[in-house]
Design a protein around this motif. Structure first.
Motif, PDB file in Angstrom:
ATOM      1  N   LEU A 171      34.473  38.447  41.481  1.00 44.32           N
ATOM      2  CA  LEU A 171      34.688  37.179  40.791  1.00 44.32           C
ATOM      3  C   LEU A 171      34.189  37.264  39.351  1.00 44.32           C
ATOM      4  CD1 LEU A 171      35.699  34.333  41.346  1.00 44.32           C
ATOM      5  CD2 LEU A 171      33.467  33.753  42.223  1.00 44.32           C
ATOM      6  N   SER A 209      40.262  34.116  35.894  1.00 44.09           N
ATOM      7  CA  SER A 209      39.302  33.073  36.248  1.00 44.09           C
ATOM      8  C   SER A 209      39.956  31.705  36.262  1.00 44.09           C
ATOM      9  CB  SER A 209      38.143  33.079  35.258  1.00 44.09           C
ATOM     10  OG  SER A 209      37.581  34.365  35.206  1.00 44.09           O
ATOM     11  N   ARG A 269      42.549  38.743  29.821  1.00 47.06           N
ATOM     12  CA  ARG A 269      43.003  38.974  31.188  1.00 47.06           C
ATOM     13  C   ARG A 269      42.038  38.355  32.190  1.00 47.06           C
ATOM     14  NH1 ARG A 269      42.613  44.699  32.315  1.00 47.06           N
ATOM     15  NH2 ARG A 269      43.986  44.942  30.537  1.00 47.06           N
ATOM     16  N   ARG A 270      40.753  38.533  31.868  1.00 46.63           N
ATOM     17  CA  ARG A 270      39.770  37.970  32.787  1.00 46.63           C
ATOM     18  C   ARG A 270      39.776  36.451  32.741  1.00 46.63           C
ATOM     19  NH1 ARG A 270      36.375  41.620  30.973  1.00 46.63           N
ATOM     20  NH2 ARG A 270      36.300  43.487  32.237  1.00 46.63           N
ATOM     21  N   LEU A 271      39.995  35.956  31.531  1.00 43.99           N
ATOM     22  CA  LEU A 271      40.078  34.498  31.397  1.00 43.99           C
ATOM     23  C   LEU A 271      41.197  33.982  32.275  1.00 43.99           C
ATOM     24  CD1 LEU A 271      39.665  33.072  27.792  1.00 43.99           C
ATOM     25  CD2 LEU A 271      38.934  32.102  29.963  1.00 43.99           C
ATOM     26  N   GLY A 302      34.612  39.584  37.486  1.00 43.96           N
ATOM     27  CA  GLY A 302      35.537  40.383  36.694  1.00 43.96           C
ATOM     28  C   GLY A 302      35.205  41.859  36.686  1.00 43.96           C
ATOM     29  N   VAL A 333      34.085  29.237  34.002  1.00 44.25           N
ATOM     30  CA  VAL A 333      34.429  28.741  35.341  1.00 44.25           C
ATOM     31  C   VAL A 333      33.204  28.120  36.002  1.00 44.25           C
ATOM     32  CG1 VAL A 333      35.192  29.412  37.650  1.00 44.25           C
ATOM     33  CG2 VAL A 333      36.282  30.409  35.647  1.00 44.25           C
ATOM     34  N   PRO A 357      34.322  34.450  30.515  1.00 44.39           N
ATOM     35  CA  PRO A 357      35.267  33.725  31.380  1.00 44.39           C
ATOM     36  C   PRO A 357      34.604  33.160  32.627  1.00 44.39           C
ATOM     37  CG  PRO A 357      36.163  35.845  30.731  1.00 44.39           C
ATOM     38  CD  PRO A 357      34.753  35.828  30.245  1.00 44.39           C
ATOM     39  N   ILE A 358      33.785  33.969  33.279  1.00 45.65           N
ATOM     40  CA  ILE A 358      33.194  33.492  34.524  1.00 45.65           C
ATOM     41  C   ILE A 358      32.163  32.404  34.236  1.00 45.65           C
ATOM     42  CG2 ILE A 358      31.416  35.302  34.655  1.00 45.65           C
ATOM     43  CD1 ILE A 358      33.310  33.781  37.613  1.00 45.65           C
ATOM     44  N   SER A 401      47.888  42.519  35.633  1.00 38.62           N
ATOM     45  CA  SER A 401      47.994  42.477  34.179  1.00 38.62           C
ATOM     46  C   SER A 401      47.795  43.855  33.543  1.00 38.62           C
ATOM     47  CB  SER A 401      46.983  41.489  33.612  1.00 38.62           C
ATOM     48  OG  SER A 401      45.783  41.602  34.307  1.00 38.62           O
TER      49      SER A 401
END
Lengths: 404, 310
Positions: free
Chosen positions: B243, A11, A6-8, B245, B10, B6-7, B300
C-alpha cells in the motif's frame, strides 16, 4: 520522477475503491448498531439487537428456560451425575462382563475448554478398574477426520463408543452407522438422530445467554448502553447464546449500541471496546458469549480510566481473579467442563445394564458474587475452568497445570 | 519523503473521513490511542519493508509473533523477576528466526516465499504442539507495561514506535540501505559491483525477525496471552508495505511510505469498524488492496517505458 504520479494514481484509485465501499454499508440495517451516529435518534423496536438468528428454535429455548428453574435429581455435590427431568431408558441388552474397552471420538482438543475437559475425562476413566482400555482419536476439528475416526474405532472392538461431534449435521450419518454396531454416547454438541443410547449436555446455550443478559438488565439502569461481544457468527452453540440474550434485551429498557465479533482475540476485543468507549462516551454494560476475552474487555475500561460496568465472563480463572481483585459487578454463566466426566459414568452404567436418561441434561451453575470464593482456585492456570468437577480426581491439581 | 507523499495524502484523507464520522477522533488522546494501536503493525511493516525491498518476502512474522508471546507467557508464568532476561531472549529468538530464514533463502537458494512459508508452518505447528491450543502461563504487569502503560500522556508503544522508525530511516539512509535497494533492484549487478547480496538479504530477514519480536512485546503487553495474537499479521504487514507503494520484487519504495501504509491500513480498519462493517471483511479488503496495488503498479509500467521510448 515518473514513479510519483503512478503511485498517486494507484493510491487515488485505491481510495476511490475503498471509500464508497465503506460508505455504502451505512445503509445496512443496523445489527451492528455502529450506524448509531447516523440514526441513534430514530425509533427502534428491536433495542439495537438486529434480526433474530436463524439458529433460534423457540421450543428449545422454552425447554431450556424451564430447565433453568428445575431441580435436578441426584446429589448436588456431584453435579456431573445429576440430571434434569430424566426419562430413563433400559440398557440391559448392552450388559457385559468387564473389562471394558471404551472408545472415544473427540472433535478436537484445540481450546482450553476442551483441554480441561479431556484431562478430566481421562482421570475419570482411570478411576474405574472395570475399564480395561480407553482408546481415543482426536479429529483435530475436522469433520472428515472424525467420520473416518468413527469408522476406524468400529473395527477396534470397542464395547461402547463416546462421540463429541465436531459439527451436528455432518457427523449424523457416521454416528447413525456406528449405532448399529455398538452402544453410542454423544455429548457436548448433538447429532440429528436419536439412535445414541444417551445424549449428554448441560442445559445449553440459551440458558447461558439469558443468564448473562438478565443480570445486565437487573444491574444497568434503564436506557443504559450495552455492548454485546460475540466470537463469530454461524456456530450453533454460540448463536443460541446470543439469540437468548437478544430475546431478553428486546424486552428490556436497555439500548444495545453494538454487537461485534471478536474472533476470540484479546487484542481485537480490547480495541473494539476502546472504540465504543470513545464513540459513545460510556458503555454501561458488556455482554459476552464466551469468557475467554472478558479480561481484555475489562482492561479496556481500566486503561481508559473508567469504572468497569457490569459484565459477564465465564468460569475461567483469569476472569474470576480479575472479578475478585477489581471488585467487579459481574456474573459468570458456565458451560461446565465437568460434563466430560459424565460419558464415562454413562458408559459404565450402560455396560452394566443400568438405566440411563435418554437426554441427560446436566445442571449448569452460574457463578455469582455470593459463590465466587468457592470457584476461585489460586494456583490453577489462568485458562483453567473452575467447573471442571475435577478437584476430587487423582492428580489434581498438577495434571490440570496447577500447583497445590 | 517525496516518495511517501501519495500514501500520506491517502492517509490524511482517511483520517479526515474518520474525523467527520467521529469528531473527537483528532483529539490528542484519541489520536495517540490510534497510534498506539497501529504501532505493532507499523513496526512489522518497517521490518517487512527491509525484506521486500531487498527482493524477498517474509511470511513467517505472524506466527513468530504468536510464538514469542506464548513463549514469554510460559517462561514468565506471571512472575516479574525474569522480565528483562525474557525480553532479551525474545529479541534473540526473533533475530535467530530471521537468521535461519535468511540463510535458508540465500545459501540454500530456497525461494523466500517457500522458506518463510515453511517457517510459518513450523512455528505454528510447534506452538500448537507445545500448548495444545491453549497457552499456559501469564504475562506479569511489568512485562505488559510496554504495550499497555504510558509515560505521562504518551503510551510506551508510541515511544518504541518512534525509536524504531528513526532507526529504520537511519538504516535506509546509510550505506546499508543503498546496498539493500541495489540488491533488490538487480542482484547480479549489485553483486558485480561488490555488494555481498546474500549477507545483505540475511540481515534484512534478521531485521524483520527483530521487528516481529518488538511487535510481539507490544501486542502481548496490550492484550495479554493468546494463541491467536499473530494470526494474519504477515499479510497485514505485506499489504501495508505494498500500500505504501513499495514494489514487490524489490528495488523500489521508501520505508516511510511502508510505515505510512501500515497507518493507512489501520485507519481503513478503524473506518470500516466505524461504519459497522464486520471484522470478517478485513481479509477481503486486504486482498483487494494487494491485488489492486500490485496490478496498478504493473499496469502503468509498460506505458511508462513506451512513453520513454517514443
Amino acid at each position: 520522477m515518473r514513479s510519483t504520479p503512478r503511485r498517486l494514481l494507484a493510491s487515488a484509485a485505491l481510495a476511490v475503491l475503498t471509500l464508497p465501499a465503506a460508505a455504502c454499508t451505512s445503509d445496512r440495517p443496523p445489527p451492528s448498531a455502529s450506524a448509531a451516529p447516523a440514526g441513534s435518534g430514530g425509533p427502534r423496536d428491536d433495542r439495537g439487537t438486529g434480526a433474530q438468528s436463524k439458529f433460534f428454535v423457540r421450543a428449545d429455548y422454552d425447554a431450556q428456560m424451564a430447565m433453568r428453574r428445575a431441580r435436578p435429581s441426584g446429589s448436588p455435590a456431584r453435579p456431573w451425575e445429576q440430571s434434569i427431568a430424566p426419562r430413563l431408558v433400559d440398557t440391559t441388552r448392552y450388559k457385559k462382563a468387564p473389562p471394558y474397552h471404551v472408545c472415544f471420538s473427540n472433535a478436537a482438543v484445540d481450546n482450553p475448554w476442551r483441554q480441561v475437559g479431556w484431562k478430566t475425562m481421562q482421570a475419570e476413566a482411570a478411576l474405574h478398574e472395570e475399564i480395561g482400555r480407553l482408546t481415543a482419536l482426536d479429529a483435530e476439528g475436522k469433520d472428515d477426520k472424525q467420520i473416518s475416526d468413527i469408522a476406524e474405532l468400529q473395527d477396534k472392538g470397542c464395547d461402547v463408543l463416546i462421540v463429541s461431534p465436531n459439527t451436528t449435521a455432518t457427523l449424523t450419518p457416521a454416528v447413525s452407522a456406528a449405532c448399529a454396531k455398538v452402544p453410542v454416547i454423544v455429548f457436548d454438541r448433538g447429532v440429528r438422530t436419536d439412535c445414541p443410547v444417551t445424549f449428554i449436555k448441560p442445559i445449553g446455550g440459551y440458558a447461558f445467554g439469558a443468564e448473562a443478559a438478565e443480570f445486565l438488565i437487573g444491574k444497568v439502569p434503564p436506557g443504559g448502553k450495552i455492548l454485546a461481544l460475540r466470537i463469530l457468527p454461524g456456530v450453533d452453540v454460540l448463536e443460541t447464546r446470543w439469540s437468548a440474550a437478544k430475546v431478553a434485551f428486546d424486552k428490556s429498557d436497555l439500548d444495545v449500541v453494538g454487537v461485534e465479533f471478536t474472533d476470540g482475540d484479546a487484542a481485537r476485543t480490547k480495541s473494539i471496546v476502546s472504540d465504543y468507549i470513545q464513540r459513545h462516551g460510556r458503555i454501561d454494560g458488556v455482554w459476552m458469549d464466551a469468557g475467554a476475552t472478558a479480561v481484555a474487555a475489562v482492561e479496556a475500561f481500566e486503561d481508559a480510566g473508567l469504572p468497569v460496568p457490569p459484565i459477564n465472563g465465564e468460569d475461567q480463572q483469569d476472569f474470576l481473579k480479575k472479578w475478585n481483585d477489581a471488585k467487579l459487578t459481574a456474573i459468570a454463566p458456565t458451560y461446565p467442563t465437568y460434563q466430560w466426566r459424565t460419558p464415562v459414568i454413562a458408559a459404565l452404567k450402560i455396560l452394566k445394564g443400568e438405566p440411563v436418561p435418554k437426554a441427560w441434561n446436566l445442571p449448569q451453575p452460574t457463578i455469582t458474587q455470593e459463590n465466587l470464593a468457592t470457584y476461585l482456585k489460586p494456583g490453577m492456570p489462568p485458562l483453567h475452568y473452575a467447573l471442571c468437577g475435577c478437584e476430587d480426581l487423582p492428580g489434581y491439581p498438577e495434571k490440570w497445570g496447577g500447583t497445590s | 519523503m517525496r516518495r511517501a507523499l501519495p500514501i500520506l495524502v491517502v492517509l490524511a484523507g482517511l483520517l479526515a473521513v474518520i474525523a467527520v464520522a467521529q469528531p473527537n477522533f483528532l483529539a490528542p488522546a484519541a489520536l495517540l490511542a490510534f497510534v498506539k494501536r497501529a504501532a505493532p503493525l507499523v513496526i512489522l511493516a518497517a521490518g517487512q519493508y527491509f525484506v521486500i525491498v531487498s527482493g524477498e518476502y517474509d511470511l513467517s512474522v505472524g506466527s513468530l509473533v504468536t510464538a514469542e508471546v506464548v513463549v514469554a507467557a510460559r517462561l514468565l508464568d506471571g512472575s516479574a523477576e525474569a522480565t528483562w532476561p525474557v525480553l532479551a531472549l525474545l529479541v534473540v529468538l526473533g533475530l535467530l528466526v530471521g537468521l535461519v530464514n535468511g540463510v535458508v533463502t540465500t545459501l540454500l537458494r530456497v525461494p523466500s516465499f517457500i522458506s518463510t512459508l515453511g517457517m510459518l508452518l513450523i512455528l505454528s505447528g510447534a506452538i500448537f504442539l507445545w500448548t495444545g491450543g491453549a497457552p499456559r502461563g501469564a504475562l506479569p504487569p511489568q512485562f505488559r507495561e510496554l504495550g499497555r502503560g504510558s509515560l505521562g500522556p504518551v503510551p510506551w508503544s508510541v515511544l518504541v514506535l518512534v525509536a524504531v522508525a528513526a532507526g529504520a530511516i537511519c538504516a535506509m539512509r546509510a550505506g546499508f540501505g543503498h546496498t539493500l535497494i541495489a540488491a533488490g533492484d538487480n542482484d547480479r549487478a549489485a553483486a558485480l559491483s561488490g555488494v555481498h547480496v546474500a549477507r545483505v538479504r540475511t540481515v534484512a530477514f534478521m531485521v524483520s525477525g527483530l521487528s516481529a519480536a518488538v511487535a510481539a512485546i507490544l501486542l502481548g503487553g496490550f492484550a495479554g496471552v493468546s494463541a491467536q495474537v499473530g494470526q494474519g499479521l504477515e499479510f497485514q504487514a505485506i499489504t501495508a508495505v505494498v500500500l505504501g507503494g513499495v514494489a514487490l520484487g524489490g528495488g523500489r519504495g521508501s520505508v516511510v511510505a511502508a510505515m505510512a501504509g501500515a497507518f493507512t491500513l489501520e485507519a481503513l480498519f478503524t473506518l470500516l469498524n466505524l461504519y459497522g462493517v464486520s471484522g470478517a471483511l478485513e481479509p477481503a479488503v486486504q486482498g483487494v488492496i494487494i491485488i489492486a496495488a500490485v496490478a496498478l503498479g504493473g499496469m502503468s509500467l509498460p506505458r511508462g517505458r513506451a512513453a520513454a521510448a517514443s
